[in-house]
Design a protein around this motif. Structure first.
Motif, PDB file in Angstrom:
ATOM      1  N   ASP A  23     -39.796  79.150 125.876  1.00  0.00           N
ATOM      2  CA  ASP A  23     -39.531  80.082 126.984  1.00  0.00           C
ATOM      3  C   ASP A  23     -38.351  79.605 127.819  1.00  0.00           C
ATOM      4  N   TYR A  24     -38.324  78.304 128.113  1.00  0.00           N
ATOM      5  CA  TYR A  24     -37.219  77.745 128.890  1.00  0.00           C
ATOM      6  C   TYR A  24     -35.884  77.933 128.157  1.00  0.00           C
ATOM      7  N   LEU A  25     -35.856  77.588 126.877  1.00  0.00           N
ATOM      8  CA  LEU A  25     -34.603  77.669 126.124  1.00  0.00           C
ATOM      9  C   LEU A  25     -34.110  79.099 125.985  1.00  0.00           C
ATOM     10  N   LEU A  26     -35.019  80.026 125.761  1.00  0.00           N
ATOM     11  CA  LEU A  26     -34.613  81.429 125.668  1.00  0.00           C
ATOM     12  C   LEU A  26     -33.993  81.899 126.979  1.00  0.00           C
ATOM     13  N   LYS A  27     -34.591  81.514 128.086  1.00  0.00           N
ATOM     14  CA  LYS A  27     -34.052  81.899 129.396  1.00  0.00           C
ATOM     15  C   LYS A  27     -32.706  81.204 129.643  1.00  0.00           C
ATOM     16  N   ALA A  28     -32.606  79.937 129.278  1.00  0.00           N
ATOM     17  CA  ALA A  28     -31.339  79.203 129.463  1.00  0.00           C
ATOM     18  C   ALA A  28     -30.212  79.855 128.675  1.00  0.00           C
ATOM     19  N   MET A  29     -30.519  80.288 127.452  1.00  0.00           N
ATOM     20  CA  MET A  29     -29.495  80.961 126.647  1.00  0.00           C
ATOM     21  C   MET A  29     -29.169  82.334 127.241  1.00  0.00           C
ATOM     22  N   GLU A  30     -30.183  83.027 127.721  1.00  0.00           N
ATOM     23  CA  GLU A  30     -29.987  84.360 128.299  1.00  0.00           C
ATOM     24  C   GLU A  30     -29.057  84.324 129.503  1.00  0.00           C
ATOM     25  N   VAL A  31     -29.217  83.303 130.337  1.00  0.00           N
ATOM     26  CA  VAL A  31     -28.383  83.214 131.540  1.00  0.00           C
ATOM     27  C   VAL A  31     -27.129  82.378 131.307  1.00  0.00           C
ATOM     28  N   ASN A  32     -26.898  82.031 130.035  1.00  0.00           N
ATOM     29  CA  ASN A  32     -25.671  81.346 129.633  1.00  0.00           C
ATOM     30  C   ASN A  32     -25.489  79.997 130.324  1.00  0.00           C
ATOM     31  N   SER A  33     -26.586  79.248 130.441  1.00  0.00           N
ATOM     32  CA  SER A  33     -26.490  77.945 131.110  1.00  0.00           C
ATOM     33  C   SER A  33     -26.450  76.773 130.130  1.00  0.00           C
ATOM     34  N   VAL A  34     -26.366  77.078 128.833  1.00  0.00           N
ATOM     35  CA  VAL A  34     -26.289  76.025 127.822  1.00  0.00           C
ATOM     36  C   VAL A  34     -24.823  75.798 127.472  1.00  0.00           C
ATOM     37  N   GLU A  35     -24.392  74.559 127.571  1.00  0.00           N
ATOM     38  CA  GLU A  35     -22.995  74.236 127.286  1.00  0.00           C
ATOM     39  C   GLU A  35     -22.642  74.609 125.856  1.00  0.00           C
ATOM     40  N   TYR A  36     -21.426  75.067 125.676  1.00  0.00           N
ATOM     41  CA  TYR A  36     -20.975  75.583 124.389  1.00  0.00           C
ATOM     42  C   TYR A  36     -21.148  74.571 123.255  1.00  0.00           C
ATOM     43  N   ASP A  37     -20.854  73.304 123.516  1.00  0.00           N
ATOM     44  CA  ASP A  37     -20.871  72.312 122.441  1.00  0.00           C
ATOM     45  C   ASP A  37     -22.260  71.959 121.920  1.00  0.00           C
ATOM     46  N   ILE A  38     -23.324  72.392 122.617  1.00  0.00           N
ATOM     47  CA  ILE A  38     -24.674  72.108 122.128  1.00  0.00           C
ATOM     48  C   ILE A  38     -25.439  73.382 121.758  1.00  0.00           C
ATOM     49  N   ARG A  39     -24.795  74.528 121.870  1.00  0.00           N
ATOM     50  CA  ARG A  39     -25.468  75.804 121.589  1.00  0.00           C
ATOM     51  C   ARG A  39     -26.029  75.878 120.169  1.00  0.00           C
ATOM     52  N   GLU A  40     -25.280  75.374 119.204  1.00  0.00           N
ATOM     53  CA  GLU A  40     -25.734  75.441 117.816  1.00  0.00           C
ATOM     54  C   GLU A  40     -27.042  74.666 117.627  1.00  0.00           C
ATOM     55  N   LYS A  41     -27.131  73.491 118.239  1.00  0.00           N
ATOM     56  CA  LYS A  41     -28.351  72.687 118.135  1.00  0.00           C
ATOM     57  C   LYS A  41     -29.507  73.352 118.867  1.00  0.00           C
ATOM     58  N   ILE A  42     -29.222  73.936 120.019  1.00  0.00           N
ATOM     59  CA  ILE A  42     -30.255  74.641 120.778  1.00  0.00           C
ATOM     60  C   ILE A  42     -30.740  75.865 119.999  1.00  0.00           C
ATOM     61  N   ASP A  43     -29.806  76.610 119.389  1.00  0.00           N
ATOM     62  CA  ASP A  43     -30.189  77.753 118.565  1.00  0.00           C
ATOM     63  C   ASP A  43     -31.112  77.330 117.423  1.00  0.00           C
ATOM     64  N   ALA A  44     -30.793  76.212 116.778  1.00  0.00           N
ATOM     65  CA  ALA A  44     -31.616  75.723 115.676  1.00  0.00           C
ATOM     66  C   ALA A  44     -33.016  75.347 116.171  1.00  0.00           C
ATOM     67  N   LEU A  45     -33.093  74.712 117.331  1.00  0.00           N
ATOM     68  CA  LEU A  45     -34.391  74.340 117.888  1.00  0.00           C
ATOM     69  C   LEU A  45     -35.191  75.589 118.251  1.00  0.00           C
ATOM     70  N   ILE A  46     -34.535  76.580 118.826  1.00  0.00           N
ATOM     71  CA  ILE A  46     -35.202  77.845 119.146  1.00  0.00           C
ATOM     72  C   ILE A  46     -35.788  78.465 117.883  1.00  0.00           C
ATOM     73  N   MET A  47     -35.008  78.508 116.812  1.00  0.00           N
ATOM     74  CA  MET A  47     -35.501  79.082 115.562  1.00  0.00           C
ATOM     75  C   MET A  47     -36.716  78.315 115.046  1.00  0.00           C
ATOM     76  N   ASP A  48     -36.671  76.989 115.118  1.00  0.00           N
ATOM     77  CA  ASP A  48     -37.820  76.195 114.687  1.00  0.00           C
ATOM     78  C   ASP A  48     -39.043  76.457 115.549  1.00  0.00           C
ATOM     79  N   LEU A  49     -38.847  76.597 116.846  1.00  0.00           N
ATOM     80  CA  LEU A  49     -39.957  76.838 117.763  1.00  0.00           C
ATOM     81  C   LEU A  49     -40.565  78.238 117.558  1.00  0.00           C
ATOM     82  N   GLN A  50     -39.765  79.170 117.103  1.00  0.00           N
ATOM     83  CA  GLN A  50     -40.259  80.537 116.907  1.00  0.00           C
ATOM     84  C   GLN A  50     -41.034  80.688 115.606  1.00  0.00           C
ATOM     85  N   ASN A  51     -40.914  79.755 114.707  1.00  0.00           N
ATOM     86  CA  ASN A  51     -41.609  79.858 113.408  1.00  0.00           C
ATOM     87  C   ASN A  51     -42.994  79.273 113.459  1.00  0.00           C
TER      88      ASN A  51
END
Length: 73
Positions: A45-73
């Motif tokens: 929930d936190y990560l989805l909101k952080a991505m929604e409000v664009n508060s995740v730095e660009y250089d770590i977005r790919e890793k955060i996206d991967a973690l989100i996908m793992d958490l959703q499965n």
């Protein structure tokens, strides 16, 4: 702020922008197995909101996206 600090927050706890940036960095280095099953929905929930409000730095977005996908499965 580290993952352990985040999961120990009381409901409605406040995270400053600096703490959020540090938490995002910490989470970008985590895998699904690093997050206790009981904490996964809260982290997701936190990560989805952080991505929604664009508060995740660009250089770590790919890793955060991967973690989100793992958490959703």
């Amino acid at each position: 702020m580290k993952l352990q600090d985040f999961v120990s927050l009381e409901d409605g706890g406040y995270i400053s922008p600096d703490q959020a940036a540090a938490l995002n960095r910490d989470l970008s280095a985590k895998t699904l197995s690093d997050i206790a099953p009981d904490d996964r929905q809260n982290v997701l929930d936190y990560l989805l909101k952080a991505m929604e409000v664009n508060s995740v730095e660009y250089d770590i977005r790919e890793k955060i996206d991967a973690l989100i996908m793992d958490l959703q499965n």
